[in-house]
Design a protein around this motif. Structure first.
Motif, PDB file in Angstrom:
ATOM      1  N   GLU A 125       0.613  63.460  76.568  1.00 34.07           N
ATOM      2  CA  GLU A 125       2.034  63.631  76.381  1.00 34.07           C
ATOM      3  C   GLU A 125       2.652  64.688  77.832  1.00 34.07           C
ATOM      4  O   GLU A 125       1.893  65.840  77.870  1.00 34.07           O
ATOM      5  CB  GLU A 125       1.509  64.442  74.434  1.00 34.07           C
ATOM      6  CG  GLU A 125       2.944  64.534  74.169  1.00 34.07           C
ATOM      7  CD  GLU A 125       2.740  65.252  72.792  1.00 34.07           C
ATOM      8  OE1 GLU A 125       1.823  65.881  72.575  1.00 34.07           O
ATOM      9  OE2 GLU A 125       3.230  64.763  72.281  1.00 34.07           O
ATOM     10  N   ARG A 126       3.296  64.623  77.531  1.00 32.96           N
ATOM     11  CA  ARG A 126       3.745  65.081  78.917  1.00 32.96           C
ATOM     12  C   ARG A 126       5.282  66.614  78.194  1.00 32.96           C
ATOM     13  O   ARG A 126       6.085  66.151  78.132  1.00 32.96           O
ATOM     14  CB  ARG A 126       4.333  64.428  79.997  1.00 32.96           C
ATOM     15  CG  ARG A 126       3.956  63.721  81.207  1.00 32.96           C
ATOM     16  CD  ARG A 126       4.463  63.069  82.149  1.00 32.96           C
ATOM     17  NE  ARG A 126       5.290  63.712  83.017  1.00 32.96           N
ATOM     18  CZ  ARG A 126       4.903  64.843  83.771  1.00 32.96           C
ATOM     19  NH1 ARG A 126       3.845  64.946  83.862  1.00 32.96           N
ATOM     20  NH2 ARG A 126       6.367  65.700  84.461  1.00 32.96           N
ATOM     21  N   THR A 127       4.536  67.791  78.744  1.00 37.31           N
ATOM     22  CA  THR A 127       5.201  68.779  77.898  1.00 37.31           C
ATOM     23  C   THR A 127       4.799  69.964  78.574  1.00 37.31           C
ATOM     24  O   THR A 127       4.444  70.608  78.868  1.00 37.31           O
ATOM     25  CB  THR A 127       4.738  68.967  76.403  1.00 37.31           C
ATOM     26  OG1 THR A 127       3.316  69.259  76.590  1.00 37.31           O
ATOM     27  CG2 THR A 127       5.456  67.872  75.613  1.00 37.31           C
ATOM     28  N   PRO A 128       5.692  69.877  80.255  1.00 43.91           N
ATOM     29  CA  PRO A 128       4.826  70.701  81.736  1.00 43.91           C
ATOM     30  C   PRO A 128       5.611  72.515  80.690  1.00 43.91           C
ATOM     31  O   PRO A 128       4.403  73.273  80.614  1.00 43.91           O
ATOM     32  CB  PRO A 128       5.285  70.819  82.604  1.00 43.91           C
ATOM     33  CG  PRO A 128       6.819  69.516  81.884  1.00 43.91           C
ATOM     34  CD  PRO A 128       6.383  69.350  80.291  1.00 43.91           C
ATOM     35  N   ASN A 157       3.197  73.265  77.823  1.00 39.40           N
ATOM     36  CA  ASN A 157       1.874  73.406  78.418  1.00 39.40           C
ATOM     37  C   ASN A 157       2.067  75.431  78.838  1.00 39.40           C
ATOM     38  O   ASN A 157       1.069  75.784  78.436  1.00 39.40           O
ATOM     39  CB  ASN A 157       1.277  72.783  79.666  1.00 39.40           C
ATOM     40  CG  ASN A 157       0.860  71.205  78.243  1.00 39.40           C
ATOM     41  OD1 ASN A 157       1.118  71.376  77.301  1.00 39.40           O
ATOM     42  ND2 ASN A 157       0.267  70.525  79.734  1.00 39.40           N
TER      43      ASN A 157
END
Lengths: 294, 309
Positions: B3-6, B9
């Motif tokens: 998942e891309r959740t910068p 994160n």
């Protein structure tokens, strides 16, 4: 279970169980029985046997405003410590369970405070919160006595809640993380495929499924705060200032060993026993629950 | 799952680092305090950078609280409680799972119920028992009339006494007398397939041999887990040791001495509180359980979750 294979030697089974049975009878059932006996009798001073007084000891305890004050303080302490320890642990476990990079290190590091002896934690926090040398010392220098657990009852209560709760964050964290890891990954992935974000999945999938763990921990935290708080109180405040941190266990110890009022202490013990048993009875349903930790 | 959740994160790491701070900061403060001089520690604000007096403070604390003897006492008691618990719990669970005798389930429940009431709740009467551990036996003999018979036969009044105060036995036995571990072993023994038991019996294996060569090797993980949590439990005991040991010179444990190290008006005589020495002592006393947990991390967690305390 009854049809399991087993050995036929009858005497050996009995012999094997005997050591534990004797220990339990001597150090558990006999003292518990003695507490019951003392609670309903009054020891004559200078010997001379004991006299049955029925419920009088309980009546004395229940009509004692100091007793009710200690019950109230125990509740404040129990709820304060439980919400502090469980709240922080829950947040940490939820985010740790995302298993980002470094996950294993976080997991390892967050467990260790539970190995610290409660009295050692108490000494540590007594220093950390000491008005003349701790974290508030600079503030105290500017505004004298703005923080002083030795004279301010509220400050003392905050101190024992933090000192006690700190250790239990680690304990709760272990169980919350174990609970989270027993939730099938497929459920969370299904949530993700349906477009639920990380926080949404926490709120609508993980938290509800964590309810049994939460409930189990709540009971454990409350019970332990009733029985496990003696060391913290004795080392940090000795029940003071002016009884502001005299919890139920501390009062039993104080009345029994310092005041030599065995009957009153026994009656208080019985009340505490009933309280703990009641809480544990609620928990019983969850005892055989399996929690897995990876 | 990718998942891309910068941002989330970063937030996650921030929260977890906050957690690490909560876990380590108090102990860091203790460590720093143990390295300072008495002047440094009493000059606000609180210091975050260690000084150079660690060993001087450690040795002052060591001598003041006589920690050498105390640590040996603690070590002995903790190991004995852990070992005793493992021995007794495994034997009991073995008897309950692999034997059939009348009253088996009654005994199981009698032992199991002890989980509900920790030592602290029944502290006053347990102390009375420790003052004479044979008082229960004496009472039973009196009720049964055996004491009277004895007196009639020998002319000597039967008075059994076994004082456990100020003894290792008194420090150890009451801590062993709970059901922690019995349940853990029982759960594990129940998972042993019946075929193994049948096979063993067909081969003429005697019960104790079966326990020694079959069950004990299989329970290694459980034993390690139980040892870890019991060691820590016993080492960290406070209330019970201060009650049973009035002879602190010979039988005092390390945790008991902590209170003595705290600077109060009485110990400093109105002088400057030497928190640096107290914190050095605190470090020494809490170190052994931490070492055990560091070495046995996996078992510690397993034991906590499995044993239900």
């Amino acid at each position: 279970m009854e049809n399991r294979a087993h050995f036929k030697t009858l005497w050996l089974g009995v012999a094997l169980i005997l050591p534990q049975l004797l220990l339990v009878l001597t150090f558990f059932y006999w003292p518990t029985g003695a507490a019951l006996f003392w609670a309903f009798t009054l020891e004559q001073p200078w010997g001379g046997g004991s006299q049955c007084v029925g419920l009088e000891n309980f009546a004395n305890v229940f009509s004692d405003p100091f007793y009710w004050a200690s019950v109230g303080r125990s509740l404040v302490f129990a709820l304060g410590a439980a919400s502090l320890a469980m709240g922080i642990a829950l947040v940490l476990a939820l985010f740790c369970d995302r298993q980002l990079r470094g996950y294993a290190y976080y997991r390892t590091a967050l467990v260790w405070p539970f190995a610290v002896a409660a009295p050692a934690a108490a000494v540590a926090f007594r220093y950390v919160f000491a008005p003349e040398a701790g974290v508030f010392s600079a503030l105290n220098q500017i505004y004298p006595n703005i923080w002083n657990p030795a004279t301010n009852g509220t400050h003392a209560m905050i101190m024992i809640i933090v000192a006690y709760g700190w250790k239990y964050i680690a304990y709760n964290f272990i169980f919350f993380l174990a609970g989270l890891q027993s939730i099938p990954r497929a459920l969370i992935e299904a949530g993700a495929m349906d477009g639920a974000g990380v926080l949404r999945r926490m709120r609508d999938i993980q938290l509800p499924l964590l309810a049994p763990t939460f409930f189990f921990l709540l009971v454990i935290n409350l019970t332990d705060s009733f029985v496990d708080s003696f060391g913290i109180v004795d080392i940090t405040t000795e029940g003071g200032p002016s009884k502001a941190t005299e919890l139920m266990v501390y009062k039993i110890y104080f009345d029994g060993f310092k005041g030599l009022d065995y009957s009153g202490a026994a009656a208080q013990s019985i009340v505490l026993m009933l309280l703990v048993m009641g809480l544990t009875f609620v928990q019983f349903r969850y005892v055989e629950r399996k929690v897995h930790y990876k | 799952m990718i998942e891309r959740t910068p941002f989330l994160n970063i937030a996650t790491h921030a929260i977890l680092i906050g957690g690490l701070l909560i876990a380590f900061l108090p102990m860091w403060l203790v460590f720093v305090a143990a390295t300072l001089t008495i002047e440094q520690i009493n000059s606000p604000p609180i210091s975050l950078i260690p000084g150079g007096e660690l060993f001087a403070n450690l040795s002052t604390a060591w001598n003041r609280a006589d920690l050498g003897t105390r640590l040996m006492n603690s070590l002995f008691v903790a190991v004995a409680v852990a070992a005793g618990k493992i021995a007794i719990a495994s034997l009991t669970a073995f008897a309950i799972v692999f034997f059939r005798f009348p009253g088996r389930m009654v005994v199981f429940w009698m032992i199991f119920v002890t989980l509900m009431l920790p030592l602290e709740v029944r502290i006053v009467p347990t102390y009375a028992v420790a003052a004479n551990a044979l008082a229960p036996v004496q009472a039973v003999l009196e009720v049964l009339g055996i004491a009277w018979l004895w007196q009639a036969a020998t002319g000597v009044k039967l008075a059994l006494e076994w004082n456990l105060l100020n003894s290792y036995t008194g420090l150890i036995l009451p801590l062993v007398a709970t059901a922690t571990g019995t349940f853990l072993f029982r759960q594990f023994f129940m998972t042993i397939p019946a075929e193994i038991v049948e096979a063993a019996r067909m081969d003429g294996v005697r019960p104790l041999r079966f326990l020694r060569d079959m069950l004990i090797p299989l329970s290694k993980t459980n034993i390690a887990a139980l040892f870890t949590i019991m060691f820590i439990y016993a080492w960290n005991q406070y209330l019970w040791p201060i009650l049973v040991t009035t002879d602190r010179v010979n039988y005092g444990t390390a945790v008991m001495e902590l209170k003595r190290l705290i600077p109060t008006a009485a110990t400093t005589g109105g002088g400057t509180p030497d928190w640096n020495v107290a914190m050095a002592g605190c470090l020494i006393v809490m170190l052994p359980p931490l070492v055990v947990v560091a070495l046995m991390q996996r078992y510690f967690v397993r034991g906590l979750i499995g044993a239900d305390k």
